[in-house]
Design a protein around this motif. Structure first.
Motif, PDB file in Angstrom:
ATOM      1  N   LEU A  22      -4.469   1.778 -27.467  1.00 19.60           N
ATOM      2  CA  LEU A  22      -4.265   2.845 -26.478  1.00 19.60           C
ATOM      3  C   LEU A  22      -4.535   4.223 -27.079  1.00 19.60           C
ATOM      4  O   LEU A  22      -5.177   5.066 -26.444  1.00 19.60           O
ATOM      5  CB  LEU A  22      -2.831   2.787 -25.935  1.00 19.60           C
ATOM      6  CG  LEU A  22      -2.493   1.605 -25.038  1.00 19.60           C
ATOM      7  CD1 LEU A  22      -0.987   1.528 -24.804  1.00 19.60           C
ATOM      8  CD2 LEU A  22      -3.240   1.688 -23.726  1.00 19.60           C
ATOM      9  N   ARG A  76      -0.536  -0.340 -29.240  1.00 21.78           N
ATOM     10  CA  ARG A  76      -0.378   1.093 -29.491  1.00 21.78           C
ATOM     11  C   ARG A  76      -1.652   1.669 -30.112  1.00 21.78           C
ATOM     12  O   ARG A  76      -2.154   2.704 -29.678  1.00 21.78           O
ATOM     13  CB  ARG A  76       0.822   1.334 -30.410  1.00 21.78           C
ATOM     14  CG  ARG A  76       1.114   2.794 -30.669  1.00 21.78           C
ATOM     15  CD  ARG A  76       2.344   2.984 -31.566  1.00 21.78           C
ATOM     16  NE  ARG A  76       3.556   2.531 -30.895  1.00 21.78           N
ATOM     17  CZ  ARG A  76       4.272   1.470 -31.261  1.00 21.78           C
ATOM     18  NH1 ARG A  76       3.916   0.750 -32.302  1.00 21.78           N
ATOM     19  NH2 ARG A  76       5.354   1.124 -30.595  1.00 21.78           N
ATOM     20  N   GLN A 107       4.041   3.753 -22.560  1.00 24.73           N
ATOM     21  CA  GLN A 107       3.576   2.519 -21.917  1.00 24.73           C
ATOM     22  C   GLN A 107       4.269   1.294 -22.499  1.00 24.73           C
ATOM     23  O   GLN A 107       4.693   0.395 -21.760  1.00 24.73           O
ATOM     24  CB  GLN A 107       2.057   2.383 -22.073  1.00 24.73           C
ATOM     25  CG  GLN A 107       1.282   3.272 -21.137  1.00 24.73           C
ATOM     26  CD  GLN A 107      -0.189   2.906 -21.088  1.00 24.73           C
ATOM     27  OE1 GLN A 107      -0.537   1.729 -21.122  1.00 24.73           O
ATOM     28  NE2 GLN A 107      -1.035   3.907 -21.007  1.00 24.73           N
ATOM     29  N   ALA A 129       1.113   6.222 -25.434  1.00 30.64           N
ATOM     30  CA  ALA A 129       1.143   4.819 -25.839  1.00 30.64           C
ATOM     31  C   ALA A 129       2.578   4.330 -25.981  1.00 30.64           C
ATOM     32  O   ALA A 129       2.919   3.225 -25.523  1.00 30.64           O
ATOM     33  CB  ALA A 129       0.377   4.632 -27.142  1.00 30.64           C
TER      34      ALA A 129
END
Length: 130
Positions: free
Chosen positions: A66, A63, A87, A84
């Motif tokens: 990203l 996290r 994803q 993030a």
């Protein structure tokens, strides 16, 4: 001009490399969590939370990577955080689907499941009066 393009390409490659290792670590952790869940017979409904708990530090690392990558590329932090999270949720959802396929949608920790569902006895309906 060509040196500018090469420099830009190398810069992007270096920045993406900062995301690559946390992503690989997170995926590897999800695989380990998958195997552990199979061994412990985790219920399919509990698998997502189980995997996130098992891979918390790897998820946080991914996290952060990203978000940092997106912010460096001009995306606002709130949007980068949302992207993030999406994803990571996608990775967990894919792992959950694989787990459900392997175990079955209603299988898992049988000892933790509730008592069997019983069908109530139907009550007779009174005959209509003329």
């Amino acid at each position: 001009m060509i040196s500018f393009l090469i420099g830009s390409a190398l810069g992007l490659t270096v920045m993406q490399a900062g995301i690559d290792m946390p992503r690989k670590n997170f995926v590897a952790c999800l695989r380990t969590a998958f195997d552990t869940a199979l061994t412990q017979r985790v219920a399919t409904g509990d698998y997502g939370a189980f995997a996130l708990k098992a891979c918390d530090s790897e998820a946080n690392s991914l996290r952060s990577g990203l978000i940092g990558f997106d912010v460096k590329n001009g995306i606002r932090r709130t949007q980068a955080s949302a992207d993030a999270a999406a994803q990571i949720d996608d990775y967990v959802a894919m792992s959950t689907e694989k787990y459900e396929t392997k175990v079955g949608p209603s299988k898992g920790n049988v000892a933790a499941s509730a008592a069997p569902i019983t069908t109530p006895t139907p009550t007779p309906v009174a005959a209509p009066k003329p």
